[in-house]
Design a protein around this motif. Structure first.
Motif, PDB file in Angstrom:
ATOM      1  N   CYS A  95      45.816 115.441  18.078  1.00  0.00           N
ATOM      2  CA  CYS A  95      45.020 114.683  17.083  1.00  0.00           C
ATOM      3  C   CYS A  95      44.127 115.491  16.637  1.00  0.00           C
ATOM      4  CB  CYS A  95      44.309 113.442  18.185  1.00  0.00           C
ATOM      5  SG  CYS A  95      43.395 112.367  17.398  1.00  0.00           S
ATOM      6  N   HIS A  96      43.603 115.214  15.341  1.00  0.00           N
ATOM      7  CA  HIS A  96      42.811 115.761  14.673  1.00  0.00           C
ATOM      8  C   HIS A  96      41.188 115.598  15.407  1.00  0.00           C
ATOM      9  CE1 HIS A  96      40.519 117.511  11.259  1.00  0.00           C
ATOM     10  NE2 HIS A  96      39.332 116.460  11.489  1.00  0.00           N
ATOM     11  N   TYR A  97      41.248 114.521  16.152  1.00  0.00           N
ATOM     12  CA  TYR A  97      39.898 114.140  16.902  1.00  0.00           C
ATOM     13  C   TYR A  97      40.183 114.210  18.559  1.00  0.00           C
ATOM     14  CZ  TYR A  97      38.801 112.213  12.267  1.00  0.00           C
ATOM     15  OH  TYR A  97      38.569 112.030  10.907  1.00  0.00           O
ATOM     16  N   SER A  98      41.156 115.192  18.639  1.00  0.00           N
ATOM     17  CA  SER A  98      41.511 115.286  20.075  1.00  0.00           C
ATOM     18  C   SER A  98      42.055 114.160  20.898  1.00  0.00           C
ATOM     19  CB  SER A  98      40.380 116.212  20.743  1.00  0.00           C
ATOM     20  OG  SER A  98      39.717 115.391  21.588  1.00  0.00           O
ATOM     21  N   THR A  99      41.432 112.846  20.768  1.00  0.00           N
ATOM     22  CA  THR A  99      41.903 111.982  21.913  1.00  0.00           C
ATOM     23  C   THR A  99      42.365 110.558  21.016  1.00  0.00           C
ATOM     24  OG1 THR A  99      39.671 111.394  22.374  1.00  0.00           O
ATOM     25  CG2 THR A  99      40.926 112.913  23.974  1.00  0.00           C
ATOM     26  N   ILE A 129      40.758 124.946  27.745  1.00  0.00           N
ATOM     27  CA  ILE A 129      39.688 125.517  27.201  1.00  0.00           C
ATOM     28  C   ILE A 129      39.480 124.657  25.630  1.00  0.00           C
ATOM     29  CG2 ILE A 129      39.156 127.494  25.212  1.00  0.00           C
ATOM     30  CD1 ILE A 129      40.779 129.003  27.471  1.00  0.00           C
ATOM     31  N   ALA A 130      40.755 124.024  25.189  1.00  0.00           N
ATOM     32  CA  ALA A 130      40.752 123.196  23.857  1.00  0.00           C
ATOM     33  C   ALA A 130      39.988 122.020  24.200  1.00  0.00           C
ATOM     34  CB  ALA A 130      41.976 123.115  23.480  1.00  0.00           C
ATOM     35  N   GLN A 131      40.112 121.474  25.377  1.00  0.00           N
ATOM     36  CA  GLN A 131      39.617 120.138  25.610  1.00  0.00           C
ATOM     37  C   GLN A 131      38.081 120.224  25.977  1.00  0.00           C
ATOM     38  OE1 GLN A 131      42.158 118.896  28.812  1.00  0.00           O
ATOM     39  NE2 GLN A 131      43.760 118.421  27.632  1.00  0.00           N
ATOM     40  N   THR A 132      37.909 121.570  26.517  1.00  0.00           N
ATOM     41  CA  THR A 132      36.261 121.611  26.621  1.00  0.00           C
ATOM     42  C   THR A 132      35.714 121.555  25.283  1.00  0.00           C
ATOM     43  OG1 THR A 132      36.909 123.000  28.612  1.00  0.00           O
ATOM     44  CG2 THR A 132      34.677 123.408  27.741  1.00  0.00           C
ATOM     45  N   MET A 133      36.225 122.253  24.219  1.00  0.00           N
ATOM     46  CA  MET A 133      35.692 122.538  23.036  1.00  0.00           C
ATOM     47  C   MET A 133      36.084 121.116  22.066  1.00  0.00           C
ATOM     48  SD  MET A 133      35.428 126.464  22.250  1.00  0.00           S
ATOM     49  CE  MET A 133      37.095 126.647  22.484  1.00  0.00           C
ATOM     50  N   GLY A 164      50.433 125.254  23.521  1.00  0.00           N
ATOM     51  CA  GLY A 164      49.181 125.480  23.744  1.00  0.00           C
ATOM     52  C   GLY A 164      48.265 126.563  22.917  1.00  0.00           C
ATOM     53  N   PHE A 165      48.818 127.016  21.896  1.00  0.00           N
ATOM     54  CA  PHE A 165      48.289 127.848  20.820  1.00  0.00           C
ATOM     55  C   PHE A 165      47.154 126.722  20.266  1.00  0.00           C
ATOM     56  CE2 PHE A 165      52.155 130.414  20.988  1.00  0.00           C
ATOM     57  CZ  PHE A 165      51.268 131.582  21.604  1.00  0.00           C
ATOM     58  N   LEU A 166      46.097 127.132  19.961  1.00  0.00           N
ATOM     59  CA  LEU A 166      44.895 126.552  19.113  1.00  0.00           C
ATOM     60  C   LEU A 166      45.089 126.071  17.977  1.00  0.00           C
ATOM     61  CD1 LEU A 166      41.844 128.100  21.074  1.00  0.00           C
ATOM     62  CD2 LEU A 166      43.356 126.259  21.689  1.00  0.00           C
ATOM     63  N   ASN A 167      44.973 125.141  17.512  1.00  0.00           N
ATOM     64  CA  ASN A 167      45.516 124.646  15.905  1.00  0.00           C
ATOM     65  C   ASN A 167      44.178 125.144  15.240  1.00  0.00           C
ATOM     66  OD1 ASN A 167      47.986 123.581  16.505  1.00  0.00           O
ATOM     67  ND2 ASN A 167      47.081 121.433  16.520  1.00  0.00           N
ATOM     68  N   GLU A 168      44.648 125.595  13.892  1.00  0.00           N
ATOM     69  CA  GLU A 168      43.810 125.858  12.746  1.00  0.00           C
ATOM     70  C   GLU A 168      43.915 124.720  11.983  1.00  0.00           C
ATOM     71  OE1 GLU A 168      46.676 127.161  13.293  1.00  0.00           O
ATOM     72  OE2 GLU A 168      47.988 127.398  11.597  1.00  0.00           O
ATOM     73  N   ALA A 169      42.665 124.457  10.955  1.00  0.00           N
ATOM     74  CA  ALA A 169      42.529 123.270  10.440  1.00  0.00           C
ATOM     75  C   ALA A 169      43.697 123.213   9.202  1.00  0.00           C
ATOM     76  CB  ALA A 169      41.316 123.312   9.634  1.00  0.00           C
ATOM     77  N   HIS A 170      44.060 124.243   8.691  1.00  0.00           N
ATOM     78  CA  HIS A 170      45.231 124.129   7.538  1.00  0.00           C
ATOM     79  C   HIS A 170      46.039 125.286   7.734  1.00  0.00           C
ATOM     80  CE1 HIS A 170      47.444 124.014   4.001  1.00  0.00           C
ATOM     81  NE2 HIS A 170      47.234 122.712   4.221  1.00  0.00           N
ATOM     82  N   VAL A 179      45.235 135.975  19.068  1.00  0.00           N
ATOM     83  CA  VAL A 179      46.580 135.374  19.749  1.00  0.00           C
ATOM     84  C   VAL A 179      46.210 133.871  20.223  1.00  0.00           C
ATOM     85  CG1 VAL A 179      48.699 136.091  21.079  1.00  0.00           C
ATOM     86  CG2 VAL A 179      47.462 137.811  19.919  1.00  0.00           C
ATOM     87  N   CYS A 180      45.040 133.540  20.205  1.00  0.00           N
ATOM     88  CA  CYS A 180      44.807 132.147  20.736  1.00  0.00           C
ATOM     89  C   CYS A 180      45.383 131.307  19.775  1.00  0.00           C
ATOM     90  CB  CYS A 180      43.346 131.954  21.180  1.00  0.00           C
ATOM     91  SG  CYS A 180      42.366 131.904  19.934  1.00  0.00           S
ATOM     92  N   GLN A 181      45.431 131.725  18.445  1.00  0.00           N
ATOM     93  CA  GLN A 181      46.039 130.557  17.520  1.00  0.00           C
ATOM     94  C   GLN A 181      47.527 130.926  17.216  1.00  0.00           C
ATOM     95  OE1 GLN A 181      46.688 132.209  14.053  1.00  0.00           O
ATOM     96  NE2 GLN A 181      47.194 130.284  13.106  1.00  0.00           N
ATOM     97  N   GLY A 182      47.980 131.961  17.665  1.00  0.00           N
ATOM     98  CA  GLY A 182      49.279 132.085  17.681  1.00  0.00           C
ATOM     99  C   GLY A 182      49.578 133.693  17.767  1.00  0.00           C
TER     100      GLY A 182
END
Lengths: 140, 668, 294, 316
Positions: free
Chosen positions: A73-77, B504-508, B516-522, B540-543
């Protein structure tokens, strides 16, 4: 009534994944039935079950909510909350006499144009097979 | 009465080819509120936009609807157009009749009425559009960089050089990350240490950089420009200010355990610095293995420490910092090659992974750079390098390509051939992927100049025979099964997201993909931003990526941060949540739903029958709110709304589509 | 499970009633020693591991599904010592979840409803059941000390792993552990999960000889004195092809091929004479005598 | 479930006396300035009563007919600083807790007197009885199970969950899964039958809003269904709008309904409203594992999620 005679499916699509996914299907010229009308919302979590009840009340033959995949989700949850509400709503609608095939939720990412086209095709087919909604307006 | 102008775009034949635009125009003229309808070949073109500006002025339009392509493409464009004509940009609304209609239908008979439906829904919404104003917030001119591998170090240096303060956070005892473990880098065969360690020293000495090693991210609160970050400084067991880094404690420590830095190929002590060039040059105490913590006796290190810097009673401490931007550069883990039982990792000591090979071939590694077999410390005369162990394997590993393994395995083969002149190097591959500057040439050199033998086939099994390791595979170019006997095998593991990447992702509050790779906006146009404003990605956290790409991305992320921190204030998107205090009952069920902790209770006072009374209502922090709207659904009072996507606007779209009449007062 | 009166539903399949009768004997001998009752599935039929499973998708499901249906009434876990039977039953169990169409057609044809499938055990799982391990732990009558045995798993016990969910498909260790528990020395060898060629047993004998021969060769080179198996087809191939393979590979083997249950039964004190070891083609008794185990 | 229902008029008399003493004490000591309870109405049925003096406290009653849910009267006292006393039994305390969890009244301004409950009678049914039978029920405690309030049949919280002081002994609790036989019957119907079922029963609604007024989960300052913009609900008194009113309202209280059944009891035209609330409660248990969905929780079931929630997409 909607302008066309075909069954009308109201689609609530999140801006970030599914609306973009539907755009991808368009960019890829993936031919789909004309039944779906898309309403853009920021997130599937923005979709108030009341909107869906209203759509059925006013004569929609189907309602389709589509958002980002869980965890994406873009807004995570937002979609997790949506999933809970809509799980409950789905059973509730069925209980009220609205056939289950008339209300669906899907997870379509921005890159899944193909999946979106398939969702539209298959849902349109199911809704057509059901015929017009026994819907609330027949009570008007 | 509102005055709506509708602009219908042909998009050349993209729309007009499938939709009878003229017919839609004719019908649109009869819609309530619509006073002006105009067709244009290309509404987004200069004359197309000029036509909108002219009509706003001539026709005194106060709402504008453009029926053309996706709002994701041109909403921003037309908002600017409308704004340039003196209208609030949020009075603009768009109907997507291209991606969602003309491009996906073939029959004009059915596509045209659908296009009209989309137009009238947009008009119904536009009638309820409100003037919105962008807010502004002050920016804390300091950045946090999480992870001090090459990505984090690069980003931190770039930001610091631009004159902004940086907090560089690293959970290991030293900065340097994966690159510090490497020997040489492809395709130039630069010594990794020689190019990295100066940067490590720069980072440590930079007046704008504060380094926190042996520290972890605990909590992130706040929003772009105003993050409050809690950092856990793990107990080091050493007073960093007193310690001189002399190293006596490590040499005297009686405990030996396999070194993480050497990937188990060498040993370290229970009080240790991972490697001699560690920055900062301060050891940490590994309490799990320390004799004193296990038995209550020892303290040899304390006895020998002249600086009196050993602290057995040190505890974790939490510190709080305020930053305006965050760069996430948390790196990667390696695929556990044990998962391939057929490759015998763990069973045969001479089957190792690529990072272990890096340590073997590294001059400062446990074998001083001599490639020795772990089993008997002899120099192997033949080595096989197996690619894609865990990569591109839906059955057992991941579906994606890890991008760097082809190149570093070629490098390994070259290094082996260089050090063992009469040795044979085999590379088992599915495809050799060399998309980079001078990469293909490097591959050619390996084959031609170094005589590395490339075999296209994925080994099905590795087993021991007469003291040698046998790789069984199909040579898919020759189309026949082969067996190759070698003395050592190096498996190239897939690069994986950190096992705690999701945490980590949920923390932020940023999103991550199925791996589990962090998503870029586009994926193309916003590759270093995340969907959470003010948080950027590097490495590499992004891929999976190699060092050049990592450094490029780190500098890109840094430039985004520098751009952000160069302002005192920043504008905020107005399409966020708002509370009608009159309606809010103060139940605050909206609060736990908000992913950004943007909702707080607020006490308001009002006059009721001449008496001043106070009560609690929900209040939205406009800096934190991102406008997802989850709170609106939790609000039974109907007090919570999202500007731009209000309940009224969305219901209007439903009702307009399905043709129910609405009371005049709601639509004016 | 342990503590109650322990009974299992027993599906011998065709092999254990014919070519692999000694396997049947040893499975039952172990069960008896452990005080476990085996209840043969009433009116069982072919599991479909014949050409059926490759030629007719419905039959491939229906045959093993009927076996499961027949076993259902007893409500017991089902033991299928033949690896091929085990594979078919597990596949049917998995397909019953995934293919409502097949289930519907099956139920229509049979006129009965297919209930939830019982737990299906292969022989290695059976040997790891509490009652059996307790018996082994309680005291071996004749520990197989000094006997170096290569455990050969073959293909069907561990593959496809998404159907069998048993052990590590590429590096299984369950039989190794059982061998060690009865005092033998398990010998790790590369051929553990290689194909013995059984599916080509009729059409390409030359290939089978080579495939089976190599497995025996690898075991021997790894220092094994014997091979343990858990499948009648593996046993037949490794045992029966050794002579021809020796000629082809230029090397004599003479490695006895035991069913794992035969070794366990021996260790539990069952007399070798009761186990029908004489049925094996490669001399299985000489080694035991040499080790003073028979 | 259902627990053994038994009236003990003698015990209730004792509780009544204790209640009067307690209320009088609270009022005379100034702990509260008003005490919310029941007094006897003109027709013998208890009606809500606000006692403000120790004298008035003597008028408080506690008998098998105190079915009325007092908690919502607190909303009338929202503004102000005064401390309010209130008497609750088990279900009354759930209603009170609902308001507290919805932050609609500050706990610190409350003094709660709890009385454990062995069941209450349905006032309408008792009134309809011949005099002799009525007397036997109210004074002799002889009441058929059918005479009890419906909610007593599924009650698993006879002891107050919120109380500052409890009068009388705790009643043994018989917790067990909630049953929803009416919902199960409706679920067995075809979609068309269900649609017809709800239409026939719910179109009778005259939108008197008694259900909303009595509902402890409906405590908004202004009901969103009364708002004009957006117009969630049309004004036309047509079946479609009557149905929408109930369909929306039930979903709005989903996860917060305390299963008191007051909405259904007070309905002036006999709409079986609990068919909707019960369905949602049943599903909340089935889908999200909430074992006692009618007991107010710290986080409402729809205000949370787990990764393990059913895969909605696969539900098609």
């Amino acid at each position: 009534m909607a302008t066309s005679q075909e069954p009308v499916i109201v689609g609530f699509l999140c801006n970030w994944c599914s609306y973009a996914g539907a755009d991808s299907a368009g960019t890829g010229r993936m031919v789909q039935p004309t039944n779906v009308r898309i309403i853009r919302v920021p997130c599937s979590g923005r979709v108030n079950p009341r909107f869906i009840l209203r759509a059925f009340q006013r004569g929609a033959d189907g309602v389709l909510v589509s958002g980002c995949h869980p965890n994406d989700c873009h807004y995570s949850t937002g979609n997790f909350f949506a999933r809970r509400r809509l799980l409950l709503l789905k059973r509730y609608l069925e209980y009220l006499g609205i056939e289950p095939a008339r209300f669906e939720t899907h997870w379509v990412s921005a890159s899944e144009g193909q999946k979106w086209a398939e969702v539209v095709r298959s849902m349109a087919e199911r809704v057509k097979a059901l015929g017009p909604s026994p819907k609330l307006p027949s009570l008007l | 009465m509102k005055r709506v102008g509708v602009f219908l775009c042909w998009c050349g034949s993209n729309i007009a080819g499938t939709v009878d635009v003229g017919k839609v125009a004719e019908q649109a003229r009869r819609l309530p509120g619509v006073v002006h309808v105009e067709e244009n070949k290309y509404t987004c073109s200069e004359p197309g936009q000029a036509a909108i500006v002219k009509a706003i002025k001539d026709q005194r339009l106060d709402r504008v609807v453009v029926a053309s392509c996706s709002p994701r493409l041109h909403e921003a464009t037309f908002r600017r157009t409308v704004e340039s004509a003196g209208l609030n940009p949020y009075f603009f609304e768009m109907a997507n009749v291209r991606e969602h209609c003309s491009w996906i239908h073939t029959d004009k008979e059915t596509a045209t009425p659908k296009a009209f439906d989309l137009v009238r829904m947009a008009v119904a919404k536009a009638l309820r559009n409100e003037a919105l104003t962008r807010g502004s917030i002050t920016i804390e001119k300091r950045a946090l960089v999480i992870g001090a591998g090459i990505a984090g170090i690069q980003a931190a240096l770039d930001i610091a050089d631009a004159g902004h303060e940086v907090i560089l956070l690293e959970r290991e005892p030293t900065i340097g990350g994966r690159m510090a473990q490497l020997d040489k880098t492809f395709p130039t065969l630069d010594c990794s240490q020689c190019i990295l360690t100066p940067k490590m020293v720069d980072a440590a000495k930079h007046p704008n950089i504060t380094l926190y090693t042996w520290s972890e991210l605990e909590k992130v609160a706040g929003y772009i420009g105003n993050f409050t970050v809690t950092i856990r400084r793990k107990a080091r067991g050493v007073d960093e200010t007193l310690c001189t880094g002399c190293g006596v404690c490590q040499s005297k420590c009686p405990v030996k355990v396999p070194s993480e830095f050497d990937e188990g190929m060498g040993m370290r002590k229970a009080i240790y610095s991972p490697f001699p060039q560690a920055v900062p040059n301060r050891p940490v105490m590994d309490r799990a293995n320390c004799t004193f913590f296990k038995t209550g006796k020892c303290k040899i290190c304390e006895r020998f420490c002249e600086a009196k810097a050993i602290r057995f009673d040190q505890e974790d401490s939490l510190i709080e910092v305020k930053v305006g931007a965050i760069v996430t550069a948390t790196g990667f883990d390696l695929f556990k090659v044990e998962k391939y039982g057929e490759y015998g990792y763990g069973l045969y000591p001479d089957v190792i992974n690529s990072l272990q090979f890096e340590r073997l071939v590294n001059a400062s590694g446990p074998t001083d750079g001599k490639i020795k077999k772990p089993s008997d410390h002899e120099i192997p005369k033949s080595v096989a390098f197996v690619l894609c162990v865990g990569s591109r394997d839906e059955q057992k590993g991941t579906t994606y390509c890890s991008r760097a393994c082809c190149m570093y395995s070629i490098k390994h083969a070259i290094q082996f051939r260089d050090k063992v002149k009469d040795g044979r190097a085999y590379v088992f591959y599915m495809d050799i992927r060399t998309p980079g500057k001078s990469y293909e040439e490097f591959y050619k050199r390996a084959a031609v100049d170094y005589g590395v033998e490339f075999i296209r086939g994925r080994p099905s099994k590795i087993f021991s025979r007469n003291g040698k390791l046998v790789l069984k595979a199909e040579d898919t170019l020759l189309g026949r099964p082969i067996e190759v006997e070698v003395e050592m095998v190096v498996l190239a593991p897939a690069m994986l997201a950190r096992n705690d990447a999701a945490k980590i992702a949920q923390t932020m509050s940023i999103s991550y993909d199925g791996y589990g790779f962090l998503n870029e906006a586009h994926p193309k146009l916003r590759p270093v931003e995340t969907n959470t404003a003010g948080i950027f990605l590097a490495g590499v956290c992004q891929g999976p990526k190699d060092i050049p790409d990592t450094v490029a991305q780190a500098s890109a992320a840094a430039s985004k941060v520098i751009g952000l921190l160069s302002h005192e204030q920043m504008a905020t998107e107005p399409m966020i949540a708002r509370v009608s205090e009159a309606l809010c009952s103060g139940c605050l069920w909206c609060k736990p739903i908000c992913p950004y902790q943007a909702i707080e209770a607020k006490t308001i006072t009002e006059k009721i029958q001449g008496k001043v009374v106070s009560r609690e209502v929900a209040a939205v922090n406009s800096g934190l709110c991102q406008g997802c709207g989850a709170c609106t659904v939790a609000c039974r009072d109907g007090a919570m709304n999202i500007s731009g996507f209000t309940n009224d606007q969305l219901l209007a779209e439903v009702d307009e589509l399905l043709g129910a009449s609405r009371p005049a007062c709601a639509a004016e | 499970m342990s503590g109650q009166s322990v009974r299992y539903s027993y599906y011998p399949g065709c092999s254990l009633h014919s070519t692999a009768r000694e396997y049947n004997v040893s499975v039952r001998a172990v069960a008896q020693a452990a005080g476990v009752e085996l209840v043969e599935v009433p009116d069982w039929n072919c599991c479909g591991a014949t050409s059926a499973h490759a030629t007719d998708p419905f039959l491939a499901f229906a045959l093993p599904a009927r076996v499961l249906l027949q076993a259902e009434e007893s409500g017991l876990d089902i033991l299928a010592p033949c690896a091929a039977c085990y594979g078919r039953l597990m596949t049917a169990k998995e397909e019953a979840h995934r293919r409502p169409d097949l289930v519907a057609r099956f139920e229509k044809a049979i006129g009965r409803k297919l209930g939830p499938a019982p737990r299906i055990l292969n022989v290695l799982e059976f040997l790891a059941e509490p009652k059996v391990t307790e018996t082994i732990a309680a005291g071996l009558k004749r520990p197989l000390t000094d006997l170096k045995v290569a455990p050969y798993y073959g293909c069907l016990l561990v593959r496809p792993s998404k159907v069998t969910h048993f052990d590590d498909a590429e590096r299984p260790t369950s039989m190794d552990k059982i061998l060690a528990s009865v005092g033998a020395t398990p010998v790790d060898f590369p051929g553990k999960t290689e194909c013995c060629g059984a599916s080509l047993g009729i059409s390409r004998v030359d290939l089978v000889v080579e495939l089976s021969g190599r497995i025996v060769q690898q075991a021997k080179h790894a220092g094994a004195e014997a091979i343990a198996v858990a499948c009648p087809l593996c046993q037949t191939n490794l045992d029966g092809r050794q002579g021809t393979a020796a000629a082809k590979l230029g090397e004599a083997f003479g490695l006895p091929i035991y069913y794992i249950t035969e070794l366990v039964a021996l260790a539990l004190g069952v007399a070798p004479g009761r186990l029908g070891l004489g049925k094996h083609l490669t001399n299985s008794l000489a080694l035991l005598r040499q080790k003073k185990l028979a | 479930m259902p627990k053994s229902l038994a009236l003990d008029p003698k015990k209730m008399k004792e509780a009544e006396a204790a209640l009067r003493t307690q209320a009088a004490k609270l009022l005379s000591e100034g702990t509260v300035t008003v005490f919310l309870g029941h007094e006897e109405g003109w027709d013998g049925l208890p009606v809500p009563f606000f006692a403000t003096t120790p004298e008035e406290a003597k008028r408080l009653v506690w008998n098998p007919l105190v079915a009325f849910n007092l908690a919502k009267y607190l909303l009338d006292r929202l503004t102000g600083e005064e401390k309010v006393g209130i008497v609750v039994n088990g279900c009354g305390s759930l209603a009170l807790d609902r308001l507290l969890k919805d932050r609609r009244f500050p706990r610190e301004r409350l003094f709660v007197v709890g009385i454990p409950c062995t069941g209450l009678l349905d006032p309408d049914k008792v009134l309809a009885l011949p005099d002799e039978a009525r007397q036997a029920a109210l004074e002799g405690g002889k009441a058929e199970p059918g005479l009890f309030l419906k909610r007593c049949g599924w009650c698993d919280a006879p002891n107050p969950v919120v109380a500052d002081v409890v009068l009388g002994e705790k009643v043994p609790e018989e917790a067990g899964p909630q049953q929803y036989p009416r919902v199960e019957e409706i679920e067995k119907m075809s979609p068309a039958e269900r649609a017809a079922h709800f239409k026939t029963l719910y179109e009778k609604c005259i939108r008197c809003f008694a259900c909303r007024n009595v509902c402890p989960a409906c405590s908004c300052r202004e009901c969103s269904l009364d708002q004009w913009e957006p117009l969630w609900l049309g004004k036309a008194t047509v079946p479609s709008e009557q149905l929408m009113y109930h369909f929306i309202r039930a979903f709005d209280v989903a996860g917060r309904c305390i299963r008191c059944g007051e909405c259904e009891r007070v309905c002036s035209v006999g709409v079986p409203l609990m068919e909707l609330n019960d369905k949602l409660m049943k599903d909340i248990t089935e889908l999200f594992g909430v074992q006692r969905p009618h007991v107010p929780a710290d986080v409402e079931p729809l205000g949370q999620w787990t990764e393990g929630d059913a895969d909605l997409e696969a539900a098609h």
